[in-house]
Write a protein that holds these residues in place. Sequence first.
Motif: not given
Length: 525
Positions: A420-445
């Motif tokens: 999954n995903g869209h090319t816009f993710l590669g055009e904004i700063t920090g999209s990869g960092c947000m993936v880390g945030t989402a992974v940590a959030t899911f790990c907490a859940g």
Amino acid sequence: MSKKEIDYSLYLVTGRNLLPPGKDYLESLEEALQGGVTLVQVREKAADTGEIVEVARQTKEVCQKYGVPVLIDDRVDIALAMGADGVHIGQTDMPVPIARSLLPPGSIIGKTCNTPEHVREAVKDGVDYVGIGPVWQTKTKKVKHSITGPVGLQDLLQELDGTDVKAVAIAGINSTNVLHCLWGSVTSTGHALDGVAVVSDIVASPLPLVAAQALSTRITTFYQTLATPKSIYTIESIKTGVGSVLDSVRKFGPLVHQITNNVVTTQSANATLALGASPIMATAPEEMEDLSKATGALLVNFGTIQNLDGMLAAGKQANINRKPVVFDPVGVGATRFRRESANGLLSTWQATVLKGNAGELAAIANSLEVQAKGVDSVGAGFKDPAKFVRDLARKQRSIVVLTGVTDWVSDGNTVVRLANGHTFLGEITGSGCMVGTAVATFCAGASIAANALRSEDAVEDGKLVRGDMFLAAIGGVLAITVASEYAAQRDDVKGSGTFLPALIDELGNLTAETLVEIAKIEIVE
């Protein structure tokens, strides 16, 4: 005693100079044995021969009450004089074949080994076990060789494949890092340590029984978990599990501790809130002990490479409290300082999830296939990404998330490909960092949900237990990539500038049903 009966799991090395004021040596020893010590080595460097013989004799009398064997450090003559079960020999001590010829049949002989070459020689000489390390710095002995860290022990353990020689880790091991040592040293073939050698954590404690019990419980938990069959996943079970984890995040609203780079702090916090959790961006080392008790997971992202002391302290406390740790080594391959910092963090604490792009994970794995340019990757990528993530997960004993146009996730056993995903993710700063945030959030859940389902008396070692971190890692990746597809379809999105707020909106709109509805998941055998 037959050598086959030796239990190396909690190996106590004595040191009378470390005893706390008012604590008698034999009293401390007996309490340690009651707490679970399985093997004792008498190490006396400053006493004369007569005193060592008497200490060793008294040690044997106490240990015999508990059926625990006694070894003597270096001195074969003293082992013979007091009828010890064997000896431990250093690299500069008596050669193993000579010691074997002098000792009675069935005697245990161990040897200190600091390199693969040392291990090979010890095996050739016929030792019963090797003491490998030094794992960490220690105050009880001057360390002459390079610190290995847990992962570094794997190279030494691999030399024992196909032999019956046992291995015990040495140097700097205590109740707060013993699980990191045990898990982090398991090789890709599943070869694990047979035990750990401990000195000051028990001997210097005013409560050696409690100290030994804490170590013994964690060691026992490790071996029980190691023997537990691996989970078998299907695409349907992954989708069901991922949806369940998102529901848990919404239900429990966990606090997610994030030490992240200052470029993405705001959008990472907003993404956490949109998913239904609460962010806290704290970096001071002094806060970490208290924070770790209250948070559901920790994210360490060193994109701007600051607050290393806080990162070290946070990870250690998260390990102690059984909280998931997500490590995002942003730009790790760009400079030597970043590589050394990452190695220092991974040697100090155990990462639950290791997440990065191809360049970052190649740097962690010391692979030449992909190189880094700043925080980006250059090169064609990995020839076999499935094999790469599986091998790295086994080496690091972590869930590995490889991000890119296609995302790959592995627990060292199963590999999942996410498309999954869209090319816009590669055009904004920090999209990869947000993936880390989402992974940590899911790990907490996942972690909080797992503990909510357990009765109080079932919680391991009185601590929290983790849920399925593999599913949590997959869920975190999907949350960002699926939300990006929904966001890109909106009429109000005209480009990357309008995409970012829409992405946050769609993270907030995600439900278990919408998350898995368009999830593109493939299990790679």
